[in-house]
Enzyme design. Structure first.
Site, PDB file in Angstrom:
ATOM      1  CG  HIS A  83       8.080 -13.439  37.480  1.00 34.31           C
ATOM      2  ND1 HIS A  83       9.065 -13.756  38.217  1.00 34.31           N
ATOM      3  CD2 HIS A  83       7.610 -14.891  36.983  1.00 34.31           C
ATOM      4  CE1 HIS A  83       9.304 -15.190  38.722  1.00 34.31           C
ATOM      5  NE2 HIS A  83       8.607 -15.648  37.118  1.00 34.31           N
ATOM      6  CG  HIS A 113       3.499  -8.361  30.480  1.00 31.38           C
ATOM      7  ND1 HIS A 113       3.689  -8.621  29.300  1.00 31.38           N
ATOM      8  CD2 HIS A 113       4.744  -6.939  31.073  1.00 31.38           C
ATOM      9  CE1 HIS A 113       5.496  -8.506  28.824  1.00 31.38           C
ATOM     10  NE2 HIS A 113       6.256  -7.789  29.767  1.00 31.38           N
ATOM     11  CG  HIS A 115       7.888  -4.210  33.534  1.00 36.48           C
ATOM     12  ND1 HIS A 115       7.792  -5.374  34.072  1.00 36.48           N
ATOM     13  CD2 HIS A 115       6.939  -4.407  32.017  1.00 36.48           C
ATOM     14  CE1 HIS A 115       8.598  -6.643  32.527  1.00 36.48           C
ATOM     15  NE2 HIS A 115       7.711  -5.984  32.019  1.00 36.48           N
ATOM     16  CG  HIS A 138       6.253  -4.613  28.003  1.00 38.34           C
ATOM     17  ND1 HIS A 138       7.907  -5.024  28.829  1.00 38.34           N
ATOM     18  CD2 HIS A 138       7.180  -2.962  27.234  1.00 38.34           C
ATOM     19  CE1 HIS A 138       8.577  -3.743  29.115  1.00 38.34           C
ATOM     20  NE2 HIS A 138       8.096  -2.789  28.121  1.00 38.34           N
ATOM     21  CB  THR A 210      12.385  -6.485  30.528  1.00 35.91           C
ATOM     22  OG1 THR A 210      11.241  -6.961  30.958  1.00 35.91           O
ATOM     23  CG2 THR A 210      12.472  -5.606  28.849  1.00 35.91           C
ATOM     24  CB  THR A 211      11.671 -11.584  32.556  1.00 34.29           C
ATOM     25  OG1 THR A 211      10.887 -11.625  31.282  1.00 34.29           O
ATOM     26  CG2 THR A 211      10.900 -10.068  33.145  1.00 34.29           C
TER      27      THR A 211
HETATM   28 ZN   LIG Z   1       7.984  -7.126  29.520  1.00 34.33          ZN
END
Ligand SMILES: [Zn+2]
Length: 263
Positions: A83, A113, A115, A138, A210-211
């Site tokens: 992801h 991580h 995005h 993030h 957000t996941t």
């Molecule tokens: Zn994130």
């Protein structure tokens, strides 16, 4: 039970675990489908959001955020989890943490991580005044009482940024799910100068992961100060098989959006 039968059962079990782990993504089981499997994703305090300067309220209690031990050299395990690519510390001598602001407790870093998108004109999760950036980091923190606080920085399309080498090299290497790489670096090597960033201000609001499972009650801090990255450097993320991993912005639903500086 004969051995072959055992293997068949084992295979079924493994498959179902794999399916469960990958039953959300950014394609056919994308963000619009998440609420079906994860009811939390249809909550009323979801992230990301559009950080709209015109509606943000100045809050004088939002003091500069203090980044403790962010300048420590740390051994990172950079992993592709299908992801995103995320960094986890390997036996850190000290744990980086955040304090200050209007926080009543200290939050310890657990991972970071990214995005990204498939071109430089989208990819970030938050928007700033209606615009997406090509990349967003993030930094996820947790307090001793279990509360989560995430700090976000946008990357803006600009000049080649040599400081990003420690994250670009792993991004090119951990292409497939479960790929890993070890890299030593200081977070201050890749992040902006914190004093300048605090002076330029940050947004604060209460949101969610957000996941999936989109857990709420998360304190979000997103800085206005951006980090430069070139189009060529962004390709390090595009080579990744996670391909694209940003959720669209969510309604504010009456939440407060605050700013640490008066603009
Ligand atoms: Zn994130």
């Amino acid at each position: 039970m004969n051995f072959l039968y055992f293997l068949v059962i084992l295979n079924i079990l493994t498959q179902s675990i794999i399916c469960k782990d990958s039953n959300w993504n950014y394609k056919e089981n994308g963000p619009d489908k998440w609420p079906k499997i994860y009811p939390g994703c249809s909550g009323k305090q979801q992230s990301p959001i559009d950080l709209d300067t015109s509606i943000a309220q100045f809050n004088n209690d939002l003091r500069p955020l203090i980044f403790n031990n962010y300048n420590q050299s740390i051994r990172w395990n950079i992993t592709n989890d299908g992801h995103s690519i995320y960094g986890k510390m390997i036996n850190p001598p000290v744990t980086p943490s955040i304090s200050g602001s209007n926080f009543k407790e200290k939050f310890n870093l657990i991972q970071f991580h990214f995005h990204w998108g498939f071109n430089p004109y989208q990819g970030s999760e938050h928007k700033l005044d209606g615009n997406k950036y090509p990349l967003e980091i993030h930094l996820v923190h947790q307090s001793n009482s279990g509360k989560l606080a995430v700090v976000g920085f946008f990357f803006r399309l600009g000049v080649n940024n040599q400081r990003l080498r420690p994250i670009l090299e792993p991004s090119r290497q951990v292409i497939f799910k479960n790929d890993q790489m070890i890299e030593n670096f200081r977070l201050t090597d890749i992040l902006p100068n914190f004093e300048t960033a605090n002076r330029n201000g940050y947004f604060r609001y209460m949101g969610s992961l957000t996941t999936p499972p989109c857990t709420q009650d998360i304190t979000w801090t997103v800085y206005r100060q951006t980090i430069s990255i070139s189009e060529n450097q962004l390709k390090a993320f595009y080579s990744n098989k996670a391909e694209t991993n940003h959720r669209h912005v969510q309604p504010l639903n009456g939440r407060k959006l605050e700013l640490s500086v008066k603009l």
